[in-house]
Each structure stands twice: as C-alpha cells, then as structure tokens.
Design an enzyme around this catalytic site. Structure first.
Site, short mmCIF file in Angstrom:
data_model
loop_
_atom_site.label_atom_id
_atom_site.label_comp_id
_atom_site.label_asym_id
_atom_site.label_seq_id
_atom_site.Cartn_x
_atom_site.Cartn_y
_atom_site.Cartn_z
N VAL A 209 1.03 2.42 8.15
CA VAL A 209 2.37 2.51 8.75
C VAL A 209 3.33 3.00 7.66
O VAL A 209 3.51 2.34 6.63
CB VAL A 209 2.83 1.15 9.32
CG1 VAL A 209 4.25 1.25 9.84
CG2 VAL A 209 1.88 0.68 10.42
N HIS B 107 6.67 -1.65 3.52
CA HIS B 107 6.53 -3.07 3.87
C HIS B 107 5.69 -3.77 2.81
O HIS B 107 4.84 -3.17 2.17
CB HIS B 107 5.90 -3.23 5.26
CG HIS B 107 4.60 -2.51 5.41
ND1 HIS B 107 4.53 -1.16 5.67
CD2 HIS B 107 3.31 -2.94 5.31
CE1 HIS B 107 3.26 -0.79 5.75
NE2 HIS B 107 2.50 -1.85 5.52
N ASN C 203 0.86 -1.18 0.00
CA ASN C 203 0.00 0.00 0.00
C ASN C 203 0.89 1.23 0.00
O ASN C 203 1.89 1.28 0.74
CB ASN C 203 -0.89 0.00 1.24
CG ASN C 203 -1.85 -1.18 1.26
OD1 ASN C 203 -2.37 -1.57 0.23
ND2 ASN C 203 -2.06 -1.76 2.44
P1 AMP Z 1 -0.46 -0.76 5.73
O1 AMP Z 1 -1.92 -0.45 5.71
O2 AMP Z 1 0.02 -1.34 4.45
O3 AMP Z 1 0.37 0.40 6.23
O4 AMP Z 1 -0.31 -1.94 6.77
C1 AMP Z 1 0.14 -1.81 8.07
C2 AMP Z 1 -0.06 -3.14 8.73
O5 AMP Z 1 0.70 -3.18 9.93
C3 AMP Z 1 -1.52 -3.43 9.12
O6 AMP Z 1 -1.95 -4.63 8.48
C4 AMP Z 1 -1.46 -3.57 10.63
O7 AMP Z 1 -2.33 -4.58 11.10
C5 AMP Z 1 -0.01 -3.91 10.88
N1 AMP Z 1 0.54 -3.52 12.16
C6 AMP Z 1 0.44 -2.31 12.76
N2 AMP Z 1 1.12 -2.29 13.92
C7 AMP Z 1 1.68 -3.53 14.04
C8 AMP Z 1 2.50 -4.16 15.02
N3 AMP Z 1 2.89 -3.50 16.11
N4 AMP Z 1 2.88 -5.44 14.83
C9 AMP Z 1 2.49 -6.11 13.72
N5 AMP Z 1 1.71 -5.58 12.76
C10 AMP Z 1 1.30 -4.32 12.92
#
Ligand code: AMP
Ligand code: ZN
Length: 120
Positions: free
Chosen positions: A97, A101, A88
């Site tokens: 985030v 990733h 994303n």
């Molecule tokens: P995005 O929407 O691509 O930025 O995805 C961020 C992802 O990070 C989401 O699927 C969240 O569920 C995951 N996420 C956020 N905080 C954490 C964390 N502390 N540990 C593991 N996954 C996380």
C-alpha cells in the site's frame, strides 16, 4: 488525498476499518491480514507515498508517529513483553500500500530474523 488509495479512503471514512486511534494528524487501525495477535497500522492522514518521499521537515511528524505507536503498544499491553515497528519502503522493500504507514506487531514472540520484514 489520492483517489485510488485505500488508506486515504479509510481516513475519509469511505472504506471500513477497525479504527483504534485517531487524532488530527494520524489514524491507526487493525491490519486486515494480521501477521501477529496485535497488528496495527499507524498512518499519517497526509498522503505520502513512501518513506523515500519524506522531506527533512517531516522529521518531527515521524517522531510523533513513533510516539503514537509507543502509546498504542502501551494500551495493548505490549510495552513489557515487547513489540516491533516496521516500515516497508517500495516494491523490493515489501510495500504493498503506497501510503506511508508504520506496522505495530506484537502479542507473540516474533521471529528474530530481520529479513522477515513484516516480522510474523
Ligand atoms: P505494506 O506491505 O507495508 O504496504 O503493508 C500493507 C498492509 O496493509 C498489509 O499488512 C495489509 O494486510 C494491510 N491492508 C491492506 N488493505 C487493508 C485494509 N483495507 N484494511 C486494513 N489493512 C489493510
Ligand atoms: Zn493515501
């Protein structure tokens, strides 16, 4: 390293995560809110905010990132059944985030709708 970045904190072992893979360039851990039975995040250790911040010289790193995801798909027995890789980018791309990733999703029949984004 970005001080207020949750993924940098996980990389620096200042925050907990269920880590499934690490090397000198990447770390992979289970998504805290899984959208599929297997939902891993593969993260470069270097803090890059978004896909749009990549430079031309990052292309080999991105190739290795996909290589790590494919290896993990194999170790989680997804290589025969199939899986989805998602990045994303930015607010309207659904990024929450802001540390680059790659999502690896699998373990069930994912919706074919590309607009779903996270593919749950
Ligand atoms: P995005 O929407 O691509 O930025 O995805 C961020 C992802 O990070 C989401 O699927 C969240 O569920 C995951 N996420 C956020 N905080 C954490 C964390 N502390 N540990 C593991 N996954 C996380
Ligand atoms: Zn970061």
């Amino acid at each position: 390293m970005s001080a207020d970045c949750i993924f940098c904190r996980i990389i620096n072992k200042e925050s907990e995560a269920e880590i499934v893979y690490e090397d000198d360039e990447f770390i992979a851990f289970k998504d805290l809110f899984p959208a599929a039975p297997v939902h891993l995040l593969i993260v470069p250790r270097r803090h890059i905010s978004t896909l749009a911040d990549l430079e031309a010289e990052d292309a080999p790193m991105m190739g290795r990132l996909i290589g790590v995801a494919n290896d993990l798909a194999r170790s989680f027995n997804l290589d025969r059944s199939g899986y989805r890789l998602v990045i994303n980018c930015g607010k309207e791309g659904g990024q929450v985030v802001f540390h680059l990733h790659l999502h690896l999703l699998g373990g069930k029949a994912l919706s074919p709708a590309i607009a779903e984004g996270r593919g749950g």
